[in-house]
Design a protein around this motif. Structure first.
Motif: not given
Length: 337
Positions: A156-161, A212-214, A222-226
């Motif tokens: 659903n969501d992706v983020v690169a570190h 969601g990820l940020a 890393l912030f994650v929504t539920q």
């Protein structure tokens, strides 16, 4: 580490809302505390830059091309938008390469850039995280589509570190019948990490519907929504040097906030001062680094995700059939982080 941000409160009487000819405005910015007025000037208009979409998602600003990309999952289309050229199709048939029909949202959802500037796509129907070189739109390839021999639900969501890790969420929203789909192979919905070597690990297993990820500006959190209406929370996890996540803790609970039907925590981004801008109850909820609700951006529609663009002080966000933007007084991050 949090970045220092100069207060702009003393300038507020001099700041007038910036009007841009040719754009329809909608909604309002609504302060809950005076500190919100240091992030967005009172009365700042919210502009509609695109409309008539099926369900807009995954906004991403591409600085090198000065354009906004976003997903329209029901139509399997990734669109581009720019101030000069307006709206056009960037990628058709995205997210699902099989035979239609396939669920309500078969296309791509979250978009991000990797460290080399390639486009990362969370693809619902093909149940994978894919990579697409922006210079070669025909060169898309799979980065990962299964864990321990079982296919993902629908990334659903992706983020690169910066350390080379990719983090992605895997709720069942893209599956036909979603959580009840007979196609489901994973026993739950998790947050995964694909390391720089390509190895995949489960990092978060105790959330029912991670969405969601940020990353914080320095990459340490890393912030994650539920997106669970029974527990609509934002969690935060420390990122260790290896890329592994430490134990999470509650950052913000949206349960006390008034909500419309279907509003749950979804996409989010941070600014460089550590404020969190998260879609959820009542619109786009702005939260201080200490977890205090500062204000809300409300357009009367369910907001799905957001992204910093232009010079980093414009926040673009997707809301149902709309894509909107609002000028802010803070510096955000770009490139999907």
């Amino acid at each position: 580490m949090r970045f220092f941000c100069f207060s702009l409160g003393f300038l507020l009487p001099l700041l007038a809302p910036a009007q841009t000819p040719g754009f329809t405005t909608i909604g309002q910015v609504r302060a809950v505390t005076p500190a919100f007025n240091q992030l967005i000037a009172p009365g700042t208009p919210i502009e509609i830059v695109a409309s008539g979409l099926g369900h807009s998602e995954g906004p991403l600003w591409v600085p090198d091309s000065t354009m906004l990309l976003f997903s329209d999952s029901p139509t399997r289309t990734v669109y581009r938008w720019s101030e000069k050229a307006g709206l056009s199709k960037f990628l058709e048939g995205s997210g699902f390469s099989g035979r239609m029909p396939y669920g309500k949202e078969p296309g791509t959802n979250g978009l991000a850039l990797d460290l080399q500037g390639n486009l990362l796509l969370a693809e619902h129907g093909d149940r994978r995280v894919a990579l697409l070189p922006l210079a070669q739109p025909s060169g898309k390839r799979t980065l990962t589509d299964a864990f321990e021999g079982r296919r993902y639900n629908s990334p659903n969501d992706v983020v690169a570190h910066p350390n080379g890790s990719l983090y992605f969420t895997d709720p069942p929203y893209g599956l036909p019948q979603q959580g009840q789909s007979p196609l489901r192979e994973q026993p739950g919905s998790y947050v995964y990490r694909r390391g720089a070597s390509g190895a995949v690990s489960r990092e978060v297993t105790d959330l029912t519907l991670p969405n969601g990820l940020a990353l914080s500006a320095d990459g340490s959190q890393l912030f994650v929504t539920q997106s669970d209406s029974l527990r609509p929370v934002i969690m935060v996890y420390p990122v260790r040097g290896s890329g592994k996540l430490g134990p999470g803790k509650l950052f913000f609970d949206m349960q006390p906030l008034a909500r419309r039907p279907k509003e749950v925590p979804d996409g989010l981004k941070l600014d460089r001062a550590g404020n969190v801008w998260a879609s959820g109850h009542g619109g786009l909820v702005v939260i201080s680094p200490q977890g205090q609700h500062l204000g809300t951006i409300d357009v009367g529609e369910v907001i799905s995700n957001c992204a910093w663009g232009d010079d980093g002080r414009t926040l673009y966000f997707t809301a149902g059939s709309l894509v909107c933007r609002v000028k802010t007084l803070v510096q955000g991050t770009t490139g999907g982080r």
